[in-house]
Write an enzyme that holds these catalytic residues in place. Structure first.
Site, PDB file in Angstrom:
ATOM      1  N   ASP A  58      -4.321   0.229  -1.393  1.00 12.94           N
ATOM      2  CA  ASP A  58      -3.207   0.790  -1.348  1.00 12.94           C
ATOM      3  C   ASP A  58      -2.042   0.507  -1.067  1.00 12.94           C
ATOM      4  OD1 ASP A  58      -5.453   2.456   0.680  1.00 12.94           O
ATOM      5  OD2 ASP A  58      -4.853   1.333   2.094  1.00 12.94           O
ATOM      6  N   HIS A 113      -5.535  -3.829  -2.194  1.00 13.79           N
ATOM      7  CA  HIS A 113      -3.805  -2.707  -2.271  1.00 13.79           C
ATOM      8  C   HIS A 113      -3.441  -4.052  -3.108  1.00 13.79           C
ATOM      9  CE1 HIS A 113      -5.610  -3.411   2.071  1.00 13.79           C
ATOM     10  NE2 HIS A 113      -4.817  -2.244   2.690  1.00 13.79           N
TER      11      HIS A 113
END
Ligand SMILES: [Zn+2]
Length: 204
Positions: free
Chosen positions: A33, A172
């Site tokens: 992400d 992430h």
């Protein structure tokens, strides 16, 4: 509440979202992400290439605008693209129309049918408005690689402890995560591989 593995109550709030894929299949779905950014995303791509893995990148539209070369790298290497809004919006701070418009703005670049809400949360009105056009992808394991209180070993342990057949696992490609990812990501991939997991992306 346990953060690493979302509770059944939370899953029940968004019943049509994907939390975990087929539990009978020994496969995991790696997701990243908040990118793309030049400091982290190319390194993640190198690691994935080294192990021959495809993953899904839930990207922020404004990062794509700022870093088009890194966006092209993700596409060129054949990874799956997901929408993570244009400005990493928090659902509770926005009305339905501005939220949906922000998602659509990101999709100008992304052309994807996958959406993951920033912070893993949105209003029901936003959820139902997006449901007709997107598959909402949440997760079965969040590694918490973004946490300043966790070490790389903690992030790896979260994968070892919570990954199971069908898990959607969240990392992430962000500045907060990179210090942990440098060791935790290759180690997590090797552990999953040694546990006989395969790595999948979401169907078109
Ligand atoms: Zn995010």
């Amino acid at each position: 509440m346990l953060i690493e593995q979302p509770s059944s109550l939370l899953r029940w709030l968004y019943p049509h979202a994907l939390w975990r894929m087929d539990p009978r299949e020994r496969a995991v779905y790696l997701t990243f992400d908040d990118g793309p950014i030049p400091e982290v995303t190319p390194w993640v791509l190198e690691v994935l290439d080294r192990y021959g893995i495809k993953a899904t990148f839930f990207m922020v539209g404004d990062n794509i605008r700022k870093h088009p070369a890194e966006f092209e790298m993700v596409k060129a290497r054949g990874h799956r693209l997901g929408n993570h809004t244009y400005n990493h919006l928090s659902g509770h701070l926005h009305g339905i129309r501005s939220y949906v418009r922000n998602v659509e703005r990101a999709n100008y670049y992304l052309h994807t049918n996958l959406f993951r809400p920033p912070h893993g949360w949105m209003k029901w009105t936003q959820y139902y408005a997006l449901l007709s056009r997107y598959r909402i992808v949440m997760w079965d394991v969040v590694t918490r690689d973004y946490s300043r209180r966790l070490t790389a070993a903690d992030v790896l342990n979260n994968v070892k402890r919570y990954a199971r057949p069908g898990s959607i696992i969240t990392f992430h490609d962000s500045l907060k995560s990179i210090d942990k990812l440098r060791t935790a990501l290759p180690a997590a991939i090797e552990w999953l591989r040694d546990e006989n997991y395969t790595f999948k992306v979401f169907d078109e």
